[in-house]
Design a protein around this motif. Structure first.
Motif, PDB file in Angstrom:
ATOM      1  N   VAL A   5     -11.090 -40.375  35.089  1.00 51.06           N
ATOM      2  CA  VAL A   5     -11.076 -39.060  34.460  1.00 51.06           C
ATOM      3  C   VAL A   5     -11.051 -37.989  35.545  1.00 51.06           C
ATOM      4  CG1 VAL A   5     -12.225 -37.487  32.891  1.00 51.06           C
ATOM      5  CG2 VAL A   5     -12.336 -39.960  32.478  1.00 51.06           C
ATOM      6  N   GLU A   6      -9.917 -37.319  35.658  1.00 46.78           N
ATOM      7  CA  GLU A   6      -9.748 -36.282  36.665  1.00 46.78           C
ATOM      8  C   GLU A   6     -10.194 -34.924  36.134  1.00 46.78           C
ATOM      9  OE1 GLU A   6      -6.112 -39.093  37.083  1.00 46.78           O
ATOM     10  OE2 GLU A   6      -7.266 -38.135  35.471  1.00 46.78           O
ATOM     11  N   SER A   7     -10.617 -34.072  37.052  1.00 42.72           N
ATOM     12  CA  SER A   7     -10.988 -32.702  36.709  1.00 42.72           C
ATOM     13  C   SER A   7     -10.841 -31.832  37.945  1.00 42.72           C
ATOM     14  CB  SER A   7     -12.420 -32.644  36.178  1.00 42.72           C
ATOM     15  OG  SER A   7     -13.327 -33.096  37.160  1.00 42.72           O
ATOM     16  N   GLY A   8     -10.915 -30.514  37.742  1.00 38.16           N
ATOM     17  CA  GLY A   8     -10.923 -29.590  38.863  1.00 38.16           C
ATOM     18  C   GLY A   8      -9.628 -28.839  39.099  1.00 38.16           C
ATOM     19  N   GLY A   9      -8.597 -29.158  38.347  1.00 37.32           N
ATOM     20  CA  GLY A   9      -7.342 -28.450  38.526  1.00 37.32           C
ATOM     21  C   GLY A   9      -7.426 -27.020  38.009  1.00 37.32           C
ATOM     22  N   GLY A  10      -6.357 -26.278  38.234  1.00 33.30           N
ATOM     23  CA  GLY A  10      -6.327 -24.907  37.757  1.00 33.30           C
ATOM     24  C   GLY A  10      -5.182 -24.128  38.361  1.00 33.30           C
ATOM     25  N   LEU A  11      -5.225 -22.821  38.130  1.00 33.45           N
ATOM     26  CA  LEU A  11      -4.233 -21.904  38.680  1.00 33.45           C
ATOM     27  C   LEU A  11      -4.811 -21.236  39.910  1.00 33.45           C
ATOM     28  CD1 LEU A  11      -1.585 -20.262  38.500  1.00 33.45           C
ATOM     29  CD2 LEU A  11      -2.816 -18.684  36.974  1.00 33.45           C
ATOM     30  N   VAL A  12      -4.079 -21.281  41.008  1.00 37.22           N
ATOM     31  CA  VAL A  12      -4.560 -20.698  42.257  1.00 37.22           C
ATOM     32  C   VAL A  12      -3.393 -20.044  42.984  1.00 37.22           C
ATOM     33  CG1 VAL A  12      -4.230 -22.879  43.511  1.00 37.22           C
ATOM     34  CG2 VAL A  12      -5.929 -21.214  44.331  1.00 37.22           C
ATOM     35  N   GLN A  13      -3.706 -19.018  43.749  1.00 41.06           N
ATOM     36  CA  GLN A  13      -2.676 -18.338  44.521  1.00 41.06           C
ATOM     37  C   GLN A  13      -2.317 -19.131  45.772  1.00 41.06           C
ATOM     38  OE1 GLN A  13      -4.153 -14.386  45.319  1.00 41.06           O
ATOM     39  NE2 GLN A  13      -3.439 -13.627  43.341  1.00 41.06           N
ATOM     40  N   PRO A  14      -1.126 -18.938  46.279  1.00 45.80           N
ATOM     41  CA  PRO A  14      -0.768 -19.587  47.552  1.00 45.80           C
ATOM     42  C   PRO A  14      -1.803 -19.277  48.622  1.00 45.80           C
ATOM     43  CG  PRO A  14       1.170 -18.612  46.558  1.00 45.80           C
ATOM     44  CD  PRO A  14       0.011 -18.165  45.721  1.00 45.80           C
ATOM     45  N   GLY A  15      -2.142 -20.318  49.372  1.00 48.04           N
ATOM     46  CA  GLY A  15      -3.174 -20.188  50.383  1.00 48.04           C
ATOM     47  C   GLY A  15      -4.571 -20.504  49.883  1.00 48.04           C
ATOM     48  N   GLY A  16      -4.713 -20.661  48.587  1.00 46.50           N
ATOM     49  CA  GLY A  16      -6.012 -20.936  48.005  1.00 46.50           C
ATOM     50  C   GLY A  16      -6.421 -22.384  48.096  1.00 46.50           C
ATOM     51  N   SER A  17      -7.562 -22.685  47.486  1.00 44.88           N
ATOM     52  CA  SER A  17      -8.145 -24.022  47.554  1.00 44.88           C
ATOM     53  C   SER A  17      -8.616 -24.483  46.184  1.00 44.88           C
ATOM     54  CB  SER A  17      -9.341 -24.027  48.510  1.00 44.88           C
ATOM     55  OG  SER A  17      -8.964 -23.703  49.823  1.00 44.88           O
ATOM     56  N   LEU A  18      -8.638 -25.785  46.023  1.00 53.57           N
ATOM     57  CA  LEU A  18      -9.206 -26.429  44.845  1.00 53.57           C
ATOM     58  C   LEU A  18      -9.844 -27.734  45.280  1.00 53.57           C
ATOM     59  CD1 LEU A  18      -6.381 -26.060  42.147  1.00 53.57           C
ATOM     60  CD2 LEU A  18      -8.634 -24.989  42.053  1.00 53.57           C
ATOM     61  N   ARG A  19     -10.781 -28.200  44.490  1.00 51.24           N
ATOM     62  CA  ARG A  19     -11.358 -29.519  44.713  1.00 51.24           C
ATOM     63  C   ARG A  19     -11.212 -30.325  43.441  1.00 51.24           C
ATOM     64  NH1 ARG A  19     -17.519 -31.719  45.492  1.00 51.24           N
ATOM     65  NH2 ARG A  19     -17.103 -33.307  47.087  1.00 51.24           N
ATOM     66  N   LEU A  20     -10.488 -31.410  43.534  1.00 53.91           N
ATOM     67  CA  LEU A  20     -10.299 -32.297  42.404  1.00 53.91           C
ATOM     68  C   LEU A  20     -11.327 -33.416  42.453  1.00 53.91           C
ATOM     69  CD1 LEU A  20      -6.404 -32.670  42.449  1.00 53.91           C
ATOM     70  CD2 LEU A  20      -7.818 -30.812  41.526  1.00 53.91           C
ATOM     71  N   SER A  21     -11.744 -33.857  41.274  1.00 56.03           N
ATOM     72  CA  SER A  21     -12.676 -34.979  41.159  1.00 56.03           C
ATOM     73  C   SER A  21     -12.090 -36.017  40.221  1.00 56.03           C
ATOM     74  CB  SER A  21     -14.021 -34.511  40.619  1.00 56.03           C
ATOM     75  OG  SER A  21     -14.623 -33.569  41.473  1.00 56.03           O
ATOM     76  N   CYS A  22     -12.494 -37.238  40.415  1.00 58.09           N
ATOM     77  CA  CYS A  22     -12.085 -38.338  39.538  1.00 58.09           C
ATOM     78  C   CYS A  22     -13.297 -39.232  39.316  1.00 58.09           C
ATOM     79  CB  CYS A  22     -10.945 -39.120  40.157  1.00 58.09           C
ATOM     80  SG  CYS A  22     -10.515 -40.635  39.263  1.00 58.09           S
ATOM     81  N   ALA A  23     -13.763 -39.262  38.082  1.00 64.05           N
ATOM     82  CA  ALA A  23     -14.882 -40.123  37.716  1.00 64.05           C
ATOM     83  C   ALA A  23     -14.345 -41.471  37.263  1.00 64.05           C
ATOM     84  CB  ALA A  23     -15.695 -39.475  36.611  1.00 64.05           C
ATOM     85  N   ALA A  24     -14.793 -42.516  37.916  1.00 62.58           N
ATOM     86  CA  ALA A  24     -14.279 -43.859  37.648  1.00 62.58           C
ATOM     87  C   ALA A  24     -15.329 -44.718  36.964  1.00 62.58           C
ATOM     88  CB  ALA A  24     -13.838 -44.518  38.946  1.00 62.58           C
ATOM     89  N   SER A  25     -14.874 -45.594  36.079  1.00 59.12           N
ATOM     90  CA  SER A  25     -15.765 -46.539  35.428  1.00 59.12           C
ATOM     91  C   SER A  25     -14.962 -47.745  34.965  1.00 59.12           C
ATOM     92  CB  SER A  25     -16.478 -45.884  34.242  1.00 59.12           C
ATOM     93  OG  SER A  25     -15.550 -45.458  33.279  1.00 59.12           O
ATOM     94  N   GLY A  26     -15.670 -48.829  34.666  1.00 55.90           N
ATOM     95  CA  GLY A  26     -15.022 -50.023  34.146  1.00 55.90           C
ATOM     96  C   GLY A  26     -14.573 -51.018  35.195  1.00 55.90           C
ATOM     97  N   PHE A  27     -14.842 -50.720  36.457  1.00 52.45           N
ATOM     98  CA  PHE A  27     -14.545 -51.655  37.550  1.00 52.45           C
ATOM     99  C   PHE A  27     -15.489 -51.334  38.706  1.00 52.45           C
ATOM    100  CE2 PHE A  27     -12.130 -48.900  40.529  1.00 52.45           C
ATOM    101  CZ  PHE A  27     -11.931 -47.789  39.713  1.00 52.45           C
ATOM    102  N   ILE A  28     -15.483 -52.212  39.701  1.00 52.24           N
ATOM    103  CA  ILE A  28     -16.400 -52.025  40.828  1.00 52.24           C
ATOM    104  C   ILE A  28     -15.746 -51.040  41.809  1.00 52.24           C
ATOM    105  CG2 ILE A  28     -17.749 -53.131  42.626  1.00 52.24           C
ATOM    106  CD1 ILE A  28     -17.574 -55.713  40.976  1.00 52.24           C
TER     107      ILE A  28
END
Length: 112
Positions: A5-28
């Motif tokens: 399950v990914e999250s953290g995306g969005g609209l950002v101006q050139p030169g900006g920053s984002l941090r994406l996350s991915c919550a994992a389950s169902g495997f090691i």
């Protein structure tokens, strides 16, 4: 059941920053290499980055090297992608992947 399950995306101006996350389950999570891939409208899926199971080794596509940083927290079963110095050409749906599985994606739009 494997879930990414990914999250953290969005609209950002050139030169900006984002941090994406991915919550994992169902495997090691802690014993598996994980990756981020992306797909821009009308384009093929593009591999972006990968990280070894212990986080000690990372790999990047030339197009993002020096701007993106992949990391993971095995205690939290979470994968991250820090996106810095974003460019309009980074606009895409970003997916975390544990082959052959991937999540539903999170949209990153870079626009002024």
């Amino acid at each position: 059941e494997v879930q990414l399950v990914e999250s953290g995306g969005g609209l950002v101006q050139p030169g900006g920053s984002l941090r994406l996350s991915c919550a994992a389950s169902g495997f090691i999570f802690s014993t598996n290499t994980m990756s981020w891939v992306r797909q821009a409208p009308g384009k093929e899926l593009e591999w972006v980055s990968a990280i070894s199971s212990d986080g000690g080794t990372t790999y990047y596509a030339n197009s993002v090297k020096g701007r993106f940083t992949i990391s993971r927290d095995n205690a939290k079963n979470t994968l991250y992608l820090q996106l810095n110095s974003l460019k309009t050409e980074d606009t895409a749906m970003y997916y975390c992947r544990w082959s052959p599985y991937r999540g539903q994606g999170t949209q990153v739009t870079v626009s002024s």
